[in-house]
Design an enzyme around this catalytic site. Structure first.
Site, mmCIF file in Angstrom:
data_model
loop_
_atom_site.group_PDB
_atom_site.id
_atom_site.type_symbol
_atom_site.label_atom_id
_atom_site.label_comp_id
_atom_site.label_asym_id
_atom_site.label_seq_id
_atom_site.Cartn_x
_atom_site.Cartn_y
_atom_site.Cartn_z
ATOM 1 N N LYS A 23 11.367 -7.765 -4.806
ATOM 2 C CA LYS A 23 10.165 -6.923 -4.978
ATOM 3 C C LYS A 23 9.439 -6.747 -3.655
ATOM 4 O O LYS A 23 9.052 -5.639 -3.289
ATOM 5 C CB LYS A 23 9.217 -7.573 -5.994
ATOM 6 C CG LYS A 23 7.804 -6.991 -5.984
ATOM 7 C CD LYS A 23 6.895 -7.632 -7.010
ATOM 8 C CE LYS A 23 6.131 -8.840 -6.536
ATOM 9 N NZ LYS A 23 5.001 -8.563 -5.620
ATOM 10 N N ASN A 24 9.254 -7.865 -2.933
ATOM 11 C CA ASN A 24 8.430 -7.791 -1.728
ATOM 12 C C ASN A 24 9.163 -7.193 -0.535
ATOM 13 O O ASN A 24 8.611 -7.102 0.553
ATOM 14 C CB ASN A 24 7.845 -9.166 -1.395
ATOM 15 C CG ASN A 24 6.757 -9.534 -2.406
ATOM 16 O OD1 ASN A 24 6.277 -8.668 -3.141
ATOM 17 N ND2 ASN A 24 6.386 -10.803 -2.453
ATOM 18 N N ARG A 96 -0.759 -4.154 -4.909
ATOM 19 C CA ARG A 96 -1.199 -4.664 -3.618
ATOM 20 C C ARG A 96 -0.343 -4.104 -2.468
ATOM 21 O O ARG A 96 -0.835 -3.754 -1.408
ATOM 22 C CB ARG A 96 -1.083 -6.199 -3.660
ATOM 23 C CG ARG A 96 -1.102 -6.907 -2.349
ATOM 24 C CD ARG A 96 -2.501 -7.164 -1.859
ATOM 25 N NE ARG A 96 -2.512 -7.750 -0.534
ATOM 26 C CZ ARG A 96 -3.603 -7.943 0.179
ATOM 27 N NH1 ARG A 96 -4.767 -7.604 -0.302
ATOM 28 N NH2 ARG A 96 -3.545 -8.462 1.376
ATOM 29 N N ASP A 120 -2.873 -9.101 -7.400
ATOM 30 C CA ASP A 120 -2.919 -10.279 -8.245
ATOM 31 C C ASP A 120 -4.317 -10.848 -8.372
ATOM 32 O O ASP A 120 -5.232 -10.489 -7.658
ATOM 33 C CB ASP A 120 -1.978 -11.334 -7.683
ATOM 34 C CG ASP A 120 -0.547 -10.859 -7.780
ATOM 35 O OD1 ASP A 120 -0.178 -10.401 -8.857
ATOM 36 O OD2 ASP A 120 0.156 -10.924 -6.772
ATOM 37 N N ASP A 308 4.488 -18.305 -3.332
ATOM 38 C CA ASP A 308 4.995 -17.687 -4.562
ATOM 39 C C ASP A 308 5.857 -18.628 -5.396
ATOM 40 O O ASP A 308 6.058 -18.391 -6.578
ATOM 41 C CB ASP A 308 5.818 -16.437 -4.218
ATOM 42 C CG ASP A 308 4.947 -15.362 -3.633
ATOM 43 O OD1 ASP A 308 3.765 -15.309 -3.977
ATOM 44 O OD2 ASP A 308 5.453 -14.571 -2.817
HETATM 45 N N1 EPU Z 1 -5.126 -12.584 4.966
HETATM 46 C C1 EPU Z 1 -6.309 -12.308 5.603
HETATM 47 N N2 EPU Z 1 -6.508 -11.044 6.064
HETATM 48 C C2 EPU Z 1 -5.584 -10.047 5.928
HETATM 49 C C3 EPU Z 1 -4.366 -10.338 5.267
HETATM 50 C C4 EPU Z 1 -4.176 -11.626 4.795
HETATM 51 O O1 EPU Z 1 -7.161 -13.169 5.750
HETATM 52 O O2 EPU Z 1 -5.827 -8.926 6.392
HETATM 53 C C5 EPU Z 1 -4.889 -13.946 4.436
HETATM 54 C C6 EPU Z 1 -4.778 -13.923 2.916
HETATM 55 O O3 EPU Z 1 -6.037 -13.956 2.301
HETATM 56 C C7 EPU Z 1 -3.972 -15.174 2.644
HETATM 57 C C8 EPU Z 1 -3.022 -15.228 3.835
HETATM 58 O O4 EPU Z 1 -3.616 -14.400 4.847
HETATM 59 O O5 EPU Z 1 -4.798 -16.301 2.676
HETATM 60 C C9 EPU Z 1 -1.618 -14.752 3.541
HETATM 61 O O6 EPU Z 1 -1.617 -13.433 3.104
HETATM 62 P P1 EPU Z 1 -0.478 -12.396 3.443
HETATM 63 O O7 EPU Z 1 -1.125 -11.209 4.049
HETATM 64 O O8 EPU Z 1 0.664 -13.033 4.145
HETATM 65 O O9 EPU Z 1 -0.024 -12.023 1.973
HETATM 66 P P2 EPU Z 1 0.294 -10.572 1.521
HETATM 67 O O10 EPU Z 1 1.014 -9.885 2.605
HETATM 68 O O11 EPU Z 1 -0.913 -9.958 0.958
HETATM 69 C C10 EPU Z 1 2.665 -11.066 0.572
HETATM 70 C C11 EPU Z 1 3.350 -10.937 -0.748
HETATM 71 C C12 EPU Z 1 2.808 -11.975 -1.699
HETATM 72 C C13 EPU Z 1 3.010 -13.334 -1.087
HETATM 73 C C14 EPU Z 1 2.394 -13.414 0.313
HETATM 74 C C15 EPU Z 1 2.694 -14.696 1.058
HETATM 75 C C16 EPU Z 1 3.815 -8.583 -0.874
HETATM 76 C C17 EPU Z 1 3.529 -7.305 -1.540
HETATM 77 N N3 EPU Z 1 3.103 -9.615 -1.277
HETATM 78 O O12 EPU Z 1 1.291 -10.839 0.326
HETATM 79 O O13 EPU Z 1 3.566 -11.853 -2.876
HETATM 80 O O14 EPU Z 1 2.391 -14.293 -1.913
HETATM 81 O O15 EPU Z 1 2.907 -12.346 1.127
HETATM 82 O O16 EPU Z 1 4.064 -14.819 1.289
HETATM 83 O O17 EPU Z 1 4.690 -8.665 -0.029
HETATM 84 C C18 EPU Z 1 4.019 -12.074 -5.164
HETATM 85 O O18 EPU Z 1 5.112 -11.530 -4.977
HETATM 86 O O19 EPU Z 1 3.710 -12.653 -6.215
HETATM 87 C C19 EPU Z 1 3.021 -12.048 -4.104
HETATM 88 C C20 EPU Z 1 1.752 -12.234 -4.330
#
Ligand code: EPU
Length: 421
Positions: A23-24, A96, A120, A308
């Site tokens: 998915k990601n 997201r 989420d 995750d």
């Molecule tokens: N963060 C910030 N500022 C930002 C972006 C992130 O402070 O601008 C913080 C977040 O609050 C968090 C940390 O950085 O504390 C990690 O966030 P990250 O940006 O890495 O997560 P994401 O890119 O929003 C993706 C996956 C998530 C997965 C995370 C961590 C996608 C669409 N989502 O999210 O997947 O948990 O990376 O690996 O790729 C899932 O599949 O269930 C899911 C939530």
């Protein structure tokens, strides 16, 4: 009225499965198609509702997609002047991952409109790292009532240093930089296998990217890209779901379509819990005894144990022999599923970002609610180790990212079915 999963106790799991694509990764690949006019092919696409929503978003901005095989999508992207940079706010608010459209839309149309991001239900999810990266590449942001307007007449390569290795911010910055003028360097980039998959797909389109999979990624902007022909990497989080289900129920599982090198630390931890995982050509085989053992686990950015995986690990450890401490280091609010697992008899104490899991011999059934995708998967894992029937509601969250979870577990011998209630 809604769909529910009904899960009974059936003992050990046995059999083999073909793993779905990630998915990601697929959602980012779909966003990346916007970067090149023409017809793209993406294979190993999971049949999940987030992919349907992304197809709707692409349709709304002018890119048409169709299924050309059971897991194969063709996406036809028009010239930039016929693409709308304004996907409907209601649609982008539903996933997201839609934030990763900002990079490619800015790169080809100079504009993007984004919803305050959805997704989420586990705490604040700021976008400051995305914003900072795109601003350094030349974009300006304006916050309006329920969306943000981003503009950049021309993106210019820049040096970016991420405060945290954000996964989607890395995706976004790469996609903005591939068509920017000059060189972009991302320091402290996310190293997730899905970032590597995106970079490989972009490279097949003609992008010049080095260092994906390390924390320093260098991108040389090019003038134009051509359509991609790419198969999505296997979904390591779904693999982890089946492995924790196995740890919960015991048995033997062969999983095809995953490279175990992208989940090494998880495999090590599972080994400590008594779930042995061995790589074989094209996948893995795993075995587990009747009851897992306790282990301490903390989530970290890749290559650490992914956040995750954690809800499913907590579910599995809830019937382990011994006491485990599981610590969350990424998402502050990712604990809501604990109350639901407690309803199934799990003995859990949470304090700050730690959970103490005192293993019990067997969970009990109950009626529980999935609040997000992995929380829902954790309830399925929990229910497999419960002695009476469990009913799980809110399964639409699970179906955002799991292709055929119920059918696959049933094929392994689980007593699980889906019903309208
Ligand atoms: N963060 C910030 N500022 C930002 C972006 C992130 O402070 O601008 C913080 C977040 O609050 C968090 C940390 O950085 O504390 C990690 O966030 P990250 O940006 O890495 O997560 P994401 O890119 O929003 C993706 C996956 C998530 C997965 C995370 C961590 C996608 C669409 N989502 O999210 O997947 O948990 O990376 O690996 O790729 C899932 O599949 O269930 C899911 C939530």
């Amino acid at each position: 009225m809604g769909r529910i999963y009904r899960v009974g106790y059936a003992g050990a799991l046995n059999g083999s499965l073909k793993l779905q694509g990630a998915k990601n990764s697929v959602l980012k690949l779909m966003a990346a198609t916007v970067l090149a006019e023409g017809t793209h092919r993406i294979g190993n696409v999971p049949l999940i509702s987030d992919v349907d929503v992304m197809r709707e978003i692409l349709h709304a901005i002018g890119a048409e997609s169709s299924w050309t095989g059971p897991h194969e999508l063709e996406i036809t992207v028009p010239s930039a002047d016929r693409l709308s940079p304004y996907p409907p706010v209601e649609l982008v608010g539903r996933i997201r991952a839609s934030i990763v459209l900002a990079g490619p839309l800015l790169a080809v149309t100079g504009r993007a409109r984004l919803a305050a991001p959805g997704g989420d239900d586990f705490g604040t999810r700021p976008i400051d790292i995305h914003e900072d990266a795109l601003q350094r590449l030349g974009a300006s942001f304006e916050y309006l009532d329920d969306y943000l307007e981003v503009k950049a007449p021309r993106l210019e390569g820049a040096g970016l240093v991420f405060e945290f290795p954000s996964h989607t911010a890395t995706d976004n910055a790469i996609m903005a930089a591939v068509l920017a003028r000059g060189t972009t360097v991302i320091e402290n980039a996310a190293r997730e296998p899905e970032v590597v998959d995106l970079a490989a797909a972009l490279a097949s389109m003609g992008a010049r990217i080095e260092g994906a999979g390390t924390s320093r990624i260098v991108i040389e902007g090019v003038d134009r890209l051509s359509p991609m022909d790419h198969d999505v990497v296997g979904d390591r989080v779904v693999a982890a779901t089946y492995l924790t289900a196995l740890g919960m129920a015991g048995g033997r599982l062969a999983l095809e379509g995953i490279d175990t090198s992208i989940m090494e630390i998880l495999i090590r931890k599972l080994g400590a819990c008594g779930v042995s995982v061995k790589p074989v050509a094209g996948g893995l085989v795993a075995e587990a005894g009747p009851r897992p053992r306790a282990a301490d686990i903390q989530t970290l950015p890749y290559p650490g144990v992914a956040t995750d995986y954690k809800p499913m690990l907590v579910a599995m450890l809830s019937r382990a022999e011994g006491v485990s401490v599981v610590s969350e280091n990424l998402f502050s609010g990712r604990f809501r599923y604990l109350d639901e697992l407690r309803r199934l008899g799990a003995d859990l104490i949470s304090e700050g970002h730690h959970v103490v899991v005192r293993g019990v011999p067997r969970l009990v059934g109950g009626r529980v609610q999935a609040y997000d995708i992995r929380a829902g998967a954790a309830l399925v894992v929990g229910a497999l180790g419960a002695e009476n029937e469990t009913v799980i509601t809110g399964v639409e969250h699970i179906e955002r990212g799991y292709d055929g979870l119920v059918e696959n577990l049933a094929a392994l011998g689980a007593d699980i079915s889906v019903e309208e209630e």
